[in-house]
Design a protein around this motif. Structure first.
Motif, PDB file in Angstrom:
ATOM      1  N   PRO A  51      -8.780  -0.086   3.264  1.00  0.00           N
ATOM      2  CA  PRO A  51      -8.998   1.038   4.193  1.00  0.00           C
ATOM      3  C   PRO A  51      -8.338   2.343   3.723  1.00  0.00           C
ATOM      4  O   PRO A  51      -8.952   3.405   3.822  1.00  0.00           O
ATOM      5  CB  PRO A  51      -8.353   0.542   5.506  1.00  0.00           C
ATOM      6  CG  PRO A  51      -8.375  -0.947   5.405  1.00  0.00           C
ATOM      7  CD  PRO A  51      -8.194  -1.243   3.947  1.00  0.00           C
ATOM      8  N   CYS A  52      -7.139   2.250   3.185  1.00  0.00           N
ATOM      9  CA  CYS A  52      -6.463   3.470   2.709  1.00  0.00           C
ATOM     10  C   CYS A  52      -7.133   4.004   1.444  1.00  0.00           C
ATOM     11  O   CYS A  52      -7.197   5.217   1.245  1.00  0.00           O
ATOM     12  CB  CYS A  52      -4.987   3.207   2.476  1.00  0.00           C
ATOM     13  SG  CYS A  52      -4.047   2.967   4.007  1.00  0.00           S
ATOM     14  N   GLN A  53      -7.631   3.116   0.586  1.00  0.00           N
ATOM     15  CA  GLN A  53      -8.340   3.548  -0.626  1.00  0.00           C
ATOM     16  C   GLN A  53      -9.604   4.312  -0.241  1.00  0.00           C
ATOM     17  O   GLN A  53      -9.908   5.343  -0.826  1.00  0.00           O
ATOM     18  CB  GLN A  53      -8.711   2.361  -1.507  1.00  0.00           C
ATOM     19  CG  GLN A  53      -9.410   2.745  -2.798  1.00  0.00           C
ATOM     20  CD  GLN A  53      -8.487   3.464  -3.755  1.00  0.00           C
ATOM     21  OE1 GLN A  53      -7.443   2.927  -4.100  1.00  0.00           O
ATOM     22  NE2 GLN A  53      -8.846   4.661  -4.179  1.00  0.00           N
ATOM     23  N   GLU A  54     -10.316   3.815   0.773  1.00  0.00           N
ATOM     24  CA  GLU A  54     -11.522   4.499   1.220  1.00  0.00           C
ATOM     25  C   GLU A  54     -11.188   5.894   1.754  1.00  0.00           C
ATOM     26  O   GLU A  54     -11.893   6.854   1.472  1.00  0.00           O
ATOM     27  CB  GLU A  54     -12.242   3.667   2.274  1.00  0.00           C
ATOM     28  CG  GLU A  54     -12.892   2.430   1.690  1.00  0.00           C
ATOM     29  CD  GLU A  54     -13.457   1.485   2.739  1.00  0.00           C
ATOM     30  OE1 GLU A  54     -13.192   1.668   3.950  1.00  0.00           O
ATOM     31  OE2 GLU A  54     -14.154   0.537   2.332  1.00  0.00           O
ATOM     32  N   LYS A  55     -10.099   6.010   2.507  1.00  0.00           N
ATOM     33  CA  LYS A  55      -9.669   7.337   3.007  1.00  0.00           C
ATOM     34  C   LYS A  55      -9.242   8.231   1.855  1.00  0.00           C
ATOM     35  O   LYS A  55      -9.513   9.429   1.854  1.00  0.00           O
ATOM     36  CB  LYS A  55      -8.523   7.177   3.994  1.00  0.00           C
ATOM     37  CG  LYS A  55      -8.909   6.539   5.296  1.00  0.00           C
ATOM     38  CD  LYS A  55      -7.684   6.327   6.156  1.00  0.00           C
ATOM     39  CE  LYS A  55      -7.994   5.452   7.350  1.00  0.00           C
ATOM     40  NZ  LYS A  55      -6.769   5.081   8.090  1.00  0.00           N
ATOM     41  N   HIS A  56      -8.572   7.647   0.861  1.00  0.00           N
ATOM     42  CA  HIS A  56      -8.077   8.392  -0.293  1.00  0.00           C
ATOM     43  C   HIS A  56      -9.227   8.966  -1.133  1.00  0.00           C
ATOM     44  O   HIS A  56      -9.110  10.055  -1.693  1.00  0.00           O
ATOM     45  CB  HIS A  56      -7.187   7.484  -1.162  1.00  0.00           C
ATOM     46  CG  HIS A  56      -6.561   8.156  -2.328  1.00  0.00           C
ATOM     47  ND1 HIS A  56      -5.485   9.005  -2.209  1.00  0.00           N
ATOM     48  CD2 HIS A  56      -6.854   8.094  -3.652  1.00  0.00           C
ATOM     49  CE1 HIS A  56      -5.151   9.441  -3.402  1.00  0.00           C
ATOM     50  NE2 HIS A  56      -5.956   8.904  -4.295  1.00  0.00           N
ATOM     51  N   ASN A  57     -10.339   8.231  -1.191  1.00  0.00           N
ATOM     52  CA  ASN A  57     -11.489   8.646  -2.000  1.00  0.00           C
ATOM     53  C   ASN A  57     -12.311   9.756  -1.347  1.00  0.00           C
ATOM     54  O   ASN A  57     -13.143  10.355  -1.999  1.00  0.00           O
ATOM     55  CB  ASN A  57     -12.398   7.453  -2.313  1.00  0.00           C
ATOM     56  CG  ASN A  57     -11.777   6.509  -3.299  1.00  0.00           C
ATOM     57  OD1 ASN A  57     -10.848   6.856  -4.016  1.00  0.00           O
ATOM     58  ND2 ASN A  57     -12.269   5.297  -3.325  1.00  0.00           N
ATOM     59  N   LYS A  58     -12.124   9.971  -0.052  1.00  0.00           N
ATOM     60  CA  LYS A  58     -12.937  10.978   0.644  1.00  0.00           C
ATOM     61  C   LYS A  58     -12.497  12.374   0.336  1.00  0.00           C
ATOM     62  O   LYS A  58     -11.551  12.760  -0.086  1.00  0.00           O
ATOM     63  CB  LYS A  58     -12.884  10.750   2.159  1.00  0.00           C
ATOM     64  CG  LYS A  58     -13.639   9.517   2.537  1.00  0.00           C
ATOM     65  CD  LYS A  58     -13.633   9.339   4.022  1.00  0.00           C
ATOM     66  CE  LYS A  58     -14.414   8.082   4.384  1.00  0.00           C
ATOM     67  NZ  LYS A  58     -14.461   7.836   5.784  1.00  0.00           N
ATOM     68  N   CYS A  97       0.848  -1.192   0.000  1.00  0.00           N
ATOM     69  CA  CYS A  97       0.000   0.000   0.000  1.00  0.00           C
ATOM     70  C   CYS A  97       0.884   1.243   0.000  1.00  0.00           C
ATOM     71  O   CYS A  97       1.838   1.345   0.775  1.00  0.00           O
ATOM     72  CB  CYS A  97      -0.902  -0.011   1.232  1.00  0.00           C
ATOM     73  SG  CYS A  97      -1.929   1.465   1.382  1.00  0.00           S
ATOM     74  N   GLU A  98       0.572   2.203  -0.855  1.00  0.00           N
ATOM     75  CA  GLU A  98       1.356   3.426  -0.940  1.00  0.00           C
ATOM     76  C   GLU A  98       1.160   4.343   0.264  1.00  0.00           C
ATOM     77  O   GLU A  98       1.976   5.231   0.483  1.00  0.00           O
ATOM     78  CB  GLU A  98       1.036   4.186  -2.232  1.00  0.00           C
ATOM     79  CG  GLU A  98       1.549   3.485  -3.463  1.00  0.00           C
ATOM     80  CD  GLU A  98       1.302   4.252  -4.741  1.00  0.00           C
ATOM     81  OE1 GLU A  98       0.844   5.418  -4.698  1.00  0.00           O
ATOM     82  OE2 GLU A  98       1.561   3.676  -5.811  1.00  0.00           O
ATOM     83  N   LYS A  99       0.108   4.127   1.035  1.00  0.00           N
ATOM     84  CA  LYS A  99      -0.134   4.958   2.225  1.00  0.00           C
ATOM     85  C   LYS A  99       0.461   4.333   3.483  1.00  0.00           C
ATOM     86  O   LYS A  99       1.271   4.941   4.151  1.00  0.00           O
ATOM     87  CB  LYS A  99      -1.638   5.173   2.427  1.00  0.00           C
ATOM     88  CG  LYS A  99      -2.274   6.033   1.395  1.00  0.00           C
ATOM     89  CD  LYS A  99      -2.320   7.448   1.864  1.00  0.00           C
ATOM     90  CE  LYS A  99      -3.153   8.237   0.864  1.00  0.00           C
ATOM     91  NZ  LYS A  99      -2.982   9.637   0.990  1.00  0.00           N
ATOM     92  N   CYS A 100       0.031   3.120   3.800  1.00  0.00           N
ATOM     93  CA  CYS A 100       0.424   2.509   5.085  1.00  0.00           C
ATOM     94  C   CYS A 100       1.562   1.495   4.948  1.00  0.00           C
ATOM     95  O   CYS A 100       2.070   1.012   5.956  1.00  0.00           O
ATOM     96  CB  CYS A 100      -0.789   1.844   5.742  1.00  0.00           C
ATOM     97  SG  CYS A 100      -1.376   0.365   4.886  1.00  0.00           S
TER      98      CYS A 100
END
Length: 109
Positions: A102-109, A79-82
């Motif tokens: 989970p990081c994709q969902e945060k990224h989409n917000k 994952c590029e975030k975590c």
């Protein structure tokens, strides 16, 4: 099979790389065709469809290129975030995934 084993499996990565390269060639040919068919038909709906197809095709090429680059530099599947491993099931469904869910969902917000 866990992601770590699959990513470490050079055969699996080679197959993935080949599949992505084929997809890249297909999308590049599609982009070439769409840009060559850029004739104005006078139909606004057709122009809108053509523009949408161009956007989607360019995005597909960018996603495929990104996945190929991550395979080459050894970061594919992280994952590029975590930096946690992206589940193998996600990568099978979405080979160009850059983030875990989970990081994709945060990224989409």
């Amino acid at each position: 099979m866990s992601l770590d084993h699959r990513v470490a499996d050079q055969g699996w990565l080679a197959d993935l790389r080949a599949s992505l390269a084929d997809d890249f060639a297909t999308q590049t040919a599609r982009l070439r065709e769409l840009t060559e068919l850029n004739a104005d038909t006078g139909d606004p709906g057709e122009a809108h469809n053509q523009a949408a197809l161009l956007v989607v095709t360019r995005r597909n090429i960018e996603q495929i290129t990104g996945a190929l680059n991550r395979i080459s530099d050894g970061t594919y599947g992280a994952c590029e975030k975590c930096r946690q491993s992206i589940p193998a099931e996600r990568l099978e469904a979405l080979p160009h995934a850059r983030f875990c869910v989970p990081c994709q969902e945060k990224h989409n917000k």
